[in-house]
Design a protein around this motif. Structure first.
Motif, PDB file in Angstrom:
ATOM      1  N   THR A   1     -10.897   3.037   7.182  1.00 52.61           N
ATOM      2  CA  THR A   1      -9.495   2.689   7.005  1.00 52.61           C
ATOM      3  C   THR A   1      -9.406   1.033   7.397  1.00 52.61           C
ATOM      4  OG1 THR A   1      -8.616   4.711   7.847  1.00 52.61           O
ATOM      5  CG2 THR A   1      -7.250   2.766   8.025  1.00 52.61           C
ATOM      6  N   CYS A   2      -8.691   0.312   6.629  1.00 57.92           N
ATOM      7  CA  CYS A   2      -8.577  -1.083   6.827  1.00 57.92           C
ATOM      8  C   CYS A   2      -6.961  -1.535   6.777  1.00 57.92           C
ATOM      9  CB  CYS A   2      -9.307  -1.845   5.706  1.00 57.92           C
ATOM     10  SG  CYS A   2     -11.147  -1.530   5.665  1.00 57.92           S
TER      11      CYS A   2
ATOM     12  N   GLY B   1     -10.403   4.640   2.690  1.00 57.31           N
ATOM     13  CA  GLY B   1     -11.487   5.096   1.572  1.00 57.31           C
ATOM     14  C   GLY B   1     -12.135   6.292   2.243  1.00 57.31           C
TER      15      GLY B   1
ATOM     16  N   CYS C   1     -11.221  -3.442   9.776  1.00 52.20           N
ATOM     17  CA  CYS C   1     -11.469  -1.913   9.236  1.00 52.20           C
ATOM     18  C   CYS C   1     -12.226  -1.172  10.612  1.00 52.20           C
ATOM     19  CB  CYS C   1     -12.598  -2.013   8.047  1.00 52.20           C
ATOM     20  SG  CYS C   1     -12.004  -3.009   6.757  1.00 52.20           S
TER      21      CYS C   1
ATOM     22  N   ALA D   1     -12.995  -1.501  -0.938  1.00 47.61           N
ATOM     23  CA  ALA D   1     -11.842  -1.938  -0.630  1.00 47.61           C
ATOM     24  C   ALA D   1     -11.722  -3.235  -1.581  1.00 47.61           C
ATOM     25  CB  ALA D   1     -11.364  -2.183   0.858  1.00 47.61           C
TER      26      ALA D   1
ATOM     27  N   CYS E   1     -13.496  -7.883  -3.836  1.00 50.48           N
ATOM     28  CA  CYS E   1     -13.984  -6.422  -3.745  1.00 50.48           C
ATOM     29  C   CYS E   1     -15.092  -6.397  -2.821  1.00 50.48           C
ATOM     30  CB  CYS E   1     -14.150  -5.536  -4.950  1.00 50.48           C
ATOM     31  SG  CYS E   1     -12.611  -5.377  -5.895  1.00 50.48           S
TER      32      CYS E   1
ATOM     33  N   VAL F   1      -4.828   1.094   4.323  1.00 51.81           N
ATOM     34  CA  VAL F   1      -5.580   1.825   3.239  1.00 51.81           C
ATOM     35  C   VAL F   1      -6.654   2.451   4.000  1.00 51.81           C
ATOM     36  CG1 VAL F   1      -4.702   0.100   1.381  1.00 51.81           C
ATOM     37  CG2 VAL F   1      -6.870  -0.140   2.564  1.00 51.81           C
TER      38      VAL F   1
ATOM     39  N   LEU G   1      -4.112  -5.150   0.527  1.00 54.06           N
ATOM     40  CA  LEU G   1      -5.290  -4.378   0.110  1.00 54.06           C
ATOM     41  C   LEU G   1      -5.110  -2.954  -0.672  1.00 54.06           C
ATOM     42  CD1 LEU G   1      -6.803  -4.110   3.924  1.00 54.06           C
ATOM     43  CD2 LEU G   1      -7.983  -5.309   1.930  1.00 54.06           C
ATOM     44  N   SER G   2      -6.286  -2.558  -1.126  1.00 52.63           N
ATOM     45  CA  SER G   2      -6.269  -1.348  -1.760  1.00 52.63           C
ATOM     46  C   SER G   2      -7.696  -0.884  -1.606  1.00 52.63           C
ATOM     47  CB  SER G   2      -5.844  -1.391  -3.406  1.00 52.63           C
ATOM     48  OG  SER G   2      -5.922  -0.121  -3.901  1.00 52.63           O
ATOM     49  N   ALA G   3      -7.622   0.686  -1.643  1.00 56.04           N
ATOM     50  CA  ALA G   3      -9.065   1.042  -1.369  1.00 56.04           C
ATOM     51  C   ALA G   3      -9.333   2.427  -2.122  1.00 56.04           C
ATOM     52  CB  ALA G   3      -9.242   1.426   0.245  1.00 56.04           C
TER      53      ALA G   3
ATOM     54  N   SER H   1       0.873  -1.277   0.145  1.00 52.80           N
ATOM     55  CA  SER H   1      -0.014   0.105  -0.033  1.00 52.80           C
ATOM     56  C   SER H   1       0.801   1.135   0.003  1.00 52.80           C
ATOM     57  CB  SER H   1      -0.800  -0.089   1.225  1.00 52.80           C
ATOM     58  OG  SER H   1      -0.150  -0.019   2.398  1.00 52.80           O
TER      59      SER H   1
END
Length: 810
Positions: free
Chosen positions: A157-158, A153, A169, A196, A208, A151, A189-191, A20
Motif C-alpha cells: 500500500t502506498c 497493489g 509504502c 505503482a 512507474c 492506493v 498515485l495509482s497502483a 485515488s
C-alpha cells in the motif's frame, strides 16, 4: 509550532477524497462494480464478454448507499457507505454476500483494496491515520500522518504525504516500490499488480515503479494528474486536452502505446488485472477494454456517479475542489452540502447527461464504423423481432379468437357436457374425460388468460432502485416491544422470533429479532433476508421498513400484518370450551376469500420467479409465510432461506433447507433446486386451503403422520373432491364449485414428483384469476339439484384457460 500549523493548513484538503477515490472498481473475473447515479447503490456486471463472471447486472445490498468502491483487480470488492462511517466488502462473483468490516465512529476516505489476498486500506481524516483490514500481519494496524492518494497493489500500500508530496509504502513489497520514488515529487498515485505509477508535480509525465518496471518509464507527458489507472502489466491515462484514453505496456522490453477508444472523452479511468474501464463523459455509461487489443465495449450498467461526493467548504479558503465544482453536483450527492469536484481545471465537464446510458459519440471515422456496425445489427434484429411479433399477433387473432378448435389443457380438467355422471379426475386429466362442473366459453377462457398475463406484467414492477431501508437504533425497537415482552410475541421465522411493536411515530410494525443460534449463522440469515427484502418491492410481498445491527443484535422491521398468517386462519388453536371459542375467521367461511388469498400469494411468488433480476427462489413457501393485511390482501414473507437463480443444483455437503411437508422431493432427495421447488410448496398450501388440514397431520389420536398430499390427491384424481374439502367451510355455491375444482386440479399438478411436470407460477396465477372470476360471475355450471359433487349442468365448451406444458392431450 510549525508542524501543527502546517497540519491545520492542510486540514481542509482532508475532507476531499483524492484522485485515488473512485465510484468504480474493476475486480477479478472481468467484473466491474460501480456506484450508480440514481440512488448511490452499487451494481456489478461482467465487463469482459464471455470471460465475465456476472452475465447480468447484480445489485449489492440495495439497502446500503455507497460513496466510493475499490477492488484492485482481486476477488474482493469493498465500498464505503454514504457518510463514510461503515465499510463493507463482498466477493466479486457473489455481490449478495455482503460483510461489514468497519463500523465508525470516524468517517473514512481514500479506500484502496489490494490484489492477491485482498488487503484493505483507507484513510481516517479525523484521526489522521491510514488503517488496514485483512492485512494478516503483513501490514501495520495503522500509520499516523497527513496522507492523500492511498492506493494498493499486490502486497503493498502506498500514499502521498500531503506536505512533502513524497511517496511512502508499506507491506511485503512496500520497500521495493517506494525505493523507485525516492526524491520524486508526485501529485497522485495509482497502483495495480506489483507496480505503482504517479504523475509528477512538475508536469514531466508519469513515473512507474515496482518489480519489472526497471528504473521507471516516462511515457506520455500530456496525461492529466487525476487521470491515471494501473493494471497488472499496463497503465492508462487521460490525455490533455480532450480527455481521451491512452495506454501503454509496463515491464516489457519496449514501450507499446495504444489508444483503445479513439474520440471518446472520459471522466476517469480504473484498472484491474488486464482490464481497464472508463466513465464516458457524455452519458456516464461505462466502457471497458483489455490489454489484448480488443476494442472498447460498453458495459451493461446504469449511469454511474461521476465522482465521489465531498463536503463543500464554507469559503474559498476551505474549498476542497481545486478545479471547481462538477456541474449540477446537487443532483448527484445525497447529503446536503456535498459536491463532486471537477477533476480537470482546463476543460469543462458535461452539465447533465441523459438518464439512460447510450453508446458514446465518437469523433473519428474508425470509431464511427464500430458504432455503425452495432446499430446495423440492432436494426436487423429489431426488424426481425417486429416482423415475428406482427405474425404472432395475426396468428392469435385468426387461430386464437376466431377459431373454435379445441385447445387442450393438461392442468385443467376438460369440462364437457355431462350426463349427471362423474368420471374419474384421472380421466379428465389424462384422456379428456368429462368433468363434474361446467365452464365458460373456450374463447372467453383464452381471452381471460391473455388479459391476465398482460395485467400480471403491469402489476409487477422492477425490483431495482428501491429506496434504502431505515436503520433503527436497538433502544427504539426495544421500547416499541416493551423490551421484547412475551406478550408481544406473534410468531417465529427462519431468522428469529417475531414481535409486534409500535414505533414512536405511531407506526405498527412487526420486528423479527435474531437469536438462538451462533452469531455467524444469525449474521448470515440476517444478511440474506436483508439483501432480498431491500431490493424487492411488490404489492404481494411483505412490506420492509428497516433493520437494526448493533453489537450482536440483528433485527428486521416489517409492516405489521393485522390479520396474521394464513396458517392461523386455517388451523386455529383449539379452545378449552365451546363458550370461549373465538368466532370463525372469514377465511374459514368464504371459498372466494380463500381462493383470492391464494391468488395474491401466487402473484408475489410469480414476481420473484419472473420479474426479479436475477430471479429468486424463496425455498420456504408455506401457509405461515403468507401474511394477510387489514384489507385481507395476502403477502409472501420470510426471505431468510431465499437464493438467487432459476436453477441451483445444491452441493451434496449442503443440507436442503425448508419446512417438512412443504419441501420439494426433488430438492431434499436429489439436491436439485429450481423455481419449481417453490411451486411444490405452493401446491401444498393450495391443498391446505381446500382441505383445512395441516401439511403433516394425524388423522386420529395416536395415529401415524399423514401428508396432506397423500391425503388429498388420490381423492381429487378419483373425482371425489367432496370427500376431502374442509368441512368447516360451507358447501360451495353453484358458481363457486367450478372454481374450487379448478384450484384442486391445479394443486394436483403443482405437487407432481418431478419438477419438469409442474406448472410455472405464471400459469398458476392465470388459473387462480379464472377461479376468482368464476366466484364473481355467479354463473356457470355447478352441483346438481341435490347439491352433491359429481353432477353437471355445464356448457358444452371446453374450459381452456392455460397450457402448462405438461402431458399433452391428443
Amino acid at each position: 509550532m510549525t508542524t501543527p500549523l502546517l497540519l491545520l493548513l492542510f486540514l481542509p484538503l482532508l475532507a476531499a477524497s483524492s484522485a485515488s477515490a473512485s465510484t468504480l472498481a474493476v475486480a477479478a473475473g472481468a467484473t466491474a462494480c460501480a456506484v450508480v447515479s440514481e440512488n448511490s447503490t452499487v451494481f456489478c456486471a461482467g465487463a469482459g464478454g464471455a470471460n465475465s463472471s456476472l452475465s447480468v447486472p447484480a445489485g449489492v445490498a440495495q439497502f446500503v448507499r455507497f460513496t466510493q468502491v475499490a477492488s484492485g483487480g482481486g476477488a474482493v470488492v469493498c465500498g464505503i457507505q454514504l457518510g463514510g462511517r461503515a465499510l463493507f466488502c463482498w466477493p466479486a462473483a457473489a455481490p449478495e454476500q455482503l460483510r461489514r468490516v468497519y463500523n465508525g465512529p470516524n468517517p473514512l476516505s481514500d479506500l484502496a483494496v489490494g490484489g492477491g489476498a485482498g488487503h484493505v486500506a483507507a484513510y481516517d481524516p479525523v484521526a489522521r491515520l491510514i488503517r488496514w483490514w485483512r492485512g494478516m500481519g503483513r501490514f501495520p494496524d495503522q500509520v499516523a500522518g497527513v496522507f492523500g492518494s492511498v492506493v494498493s497493489g499486490d502486497d503493498f500500500t502506498c500514499a502521498v504525504e500531503t506536505i512533502s508530496s513524497s511517496v511512502r509504502c508499506w507491506g511485503p513489497r512496500g520497500g521495493a516500490v517506494e525505493a523507485d520514488f525516492v526524491n520524486a515529487s508526485v501529485s497522485s498515485l495509482s497502483a495495480g499488480g506489483s507496480r505503482a505509477c504517479a504523475v509528477k508535480t512538475d508536469g514531466a509525465g508519469v513515473i512507474c515503479s515496482g518489480s519489472g518496471a526497471g528504473e521507471g518509464a516516462l511515457v506520455p507527458r500530456d496525461v492529466y494528474v487525476d487521470g491515471l489507472a494501473v493494471g497488472e502489466s499496463h497503465a492508462c491515462g487521460l490525455r490533455r486536452p480532450n480527455r481521451t484514453a491512452v495506454c501503454w505496456i509496463l515491464g516489457g522490453p519496449t514501450t507499446t502505446i495504444y489508444w483503445p477508444a479513439v474520440g471518446t472523452a472520459f471522466e476517469f479511468l480504473v484498472a484491474g488485472g488486464n482490464l481497464t474501464c472508463g466513465l464516458v463523459s457524455s452519458n456516464f455509461s461505462l466502457m471497458c477494454w483489455s490489454t489484448d487489443g480488443s476494442v472498447a465495449a460498453e458495459v451493461n450498467l446504469p449511469p454511474i456517479l461521476p465522482g465521489v461526493c465531498v463536503a463543500a467548504g464554507n469559503n474559498s479558503s476551505s474549498n476542497p475542489c481545486k478545479c471547481g465544482v462538477f456541474p449540477d453536483s446537487g443532483r448527484f450527492c445525497r447529503v446536503s452540502g456535498e459536491v463532486i469536484c471537477n477533476r480537470f481545471c482546463d476543460t469543462p465537464s458535461p452539465s447533465s447527461p441523459p438518464p439512460p446510458p447510450s453508446p458514446p459519440s465518437p469523433a473519428t471515422p474508425a470509431s464511427r464504423r464500430g458504432v455503425s456496425k452495432w446499430w446495423i445489427a440492432f436494426a436487423v434484429v429489431g426488424a426481425v423481432g417486429c416482423f415475428a411479433g406482427i405474425c404472432s399477433i395475426i396468428y392469435c387473432l385468426v387461430f386464437g379468437f376466431c377459431s373454435h378448435k379445441k385447445i387442450h389443457n393438461s392442468v385443467q380438467p376438460n369440462l364437457t357436457a355431462g350426463n349427471n355422471t362423474t368420471t374419474a379426475a384421472a380421466a379428465a386429466i389424462g384422456s379428456g374425460g368429462p368433468s363434474p362442473y361446467g365452464s365458460p366459453n373456450g374463447s372467453l377462457g383464452r381471452l381471460r388468460r391473455q388479459l391476465s398475463r398482460v395485467m400480471t406484467r403491469q402489476r409487477s414492477g422492477p425490483s431495482s432502485f428501491k429506496d434504502p431501508a431505515e436503520e433503527f437504533p436497538f433502544s427504539q425497537l426495544a421500547a416499541a416491544t416493551r423490551d421484547f415482552s412475551p406478550e408481544f410475541k406473534i410468531g417465529e421465522g427462519s431468522f428469529g422470533t417475531v414481535y409486534r411493536g409500535k414505533l414512536a411515530d405511531g407506526r405498527e410494525v412487526a420486528i423479527k429479532r435474531g437469536g438462538g443460534r451462533k452469531f455467524q449463522e444469525k449474521e448470515t440469515a440476517f444478511r440474506s433476508e436483508l439483501a432480498f427484502l431491500s431490493r424487492l418491492h411488490h404489492k404481494h410481498l411483505v412490506g420492509f421498513v428497516g433493520y437494526c445491527e448493533e453489537n450482536d443484535e440483528r433485527l428486521l422491521v416489517y409492516e405489521f400484518m393485522k390479520n396474521g398468517a394464513l396458517y392461523d386462519h386455517l388451523h386455529p388453536k383449539p379452545s378449552s370450551s365451546p363458550a370461549t371459542a373465538p368466532p370463525l375467521s372469514p377465511v374459514a367461511t368464504s371459498w372466494k376469500l380463500r381462493i383470492k388469498i391464494l391468488l395474491d400469494a401466487s402473484r408475489g411468488i410469480d414476481y420473484l420467479h419472473s420479474y426479479a433480476v436475477p430471479p429468486i427462489i424463496h425455498r420456504d413457501i408455506k401457509s405461515s409465510n403468507i401474511l394477510i393485511d387489514s384489507s385481507w390482501t395476502a403477502r409472501v414473507s420470510d426471505f431468510g432461506l431465499s437464493l438467487m437463480g432459476t436453477a441451483a443444483p445444491a452441493p451434496e455437503a449442503m443440507k436442503a433447507a425448508g419446512t417438512v411437508g412443504y419441501m420439494d422431493p426433488e430438492y431434499y432427495g436429489l439436491h436439485h433446486l429450481t423455481v419449481k421447488s417453490d411451486v411444490y410448496g405452493f401446491g401444498v398450501v393450495m391443498l391446505e386451503v381446500l382441505t383445512g388440514k395441516r401439511a403433516i397431520f394425524k388423522e386420529a389420536e395416536g395415529g401415524s403422520p399423514v401428508s396432506v398430499v397423500d391425503y388429498a390427491v388420490p381423492s381429487i384424481v378419483a373425482g371425489e373432491l367432496a370427500k376431502v374439502l374442509d368441512g368447516r367451510a360451507p358447501e360451495p355455491a353453484p358458481h363457486e364449485a367450478e372454481a374450487v375444482e379448478l384450484v384442486a386440479y391445479t394443486a394436483v399438478h403443482c405437487v407432481r414428483l418431478e419438477g419438469k411436470d409442474r406448472p410455472a407460477m405464471a400459469d398458476i396465477v392465470a388459473n387462480l384469476e379464472t377461479a376468482v372470476a368464476l366466484c364473481d360471475d355467479g354463473g356457470g355450471g355447478g352441483a346438481g339439484a341435490g347439491g352433491v359433487y359429481g353432477n353437471s349442468s355445464s356448457s358444452t365448451a371446453s374450459l381452456s384457460i392455460t397450457s402448462m406444458e405438461l402431458s399433452r392431450l391428443d
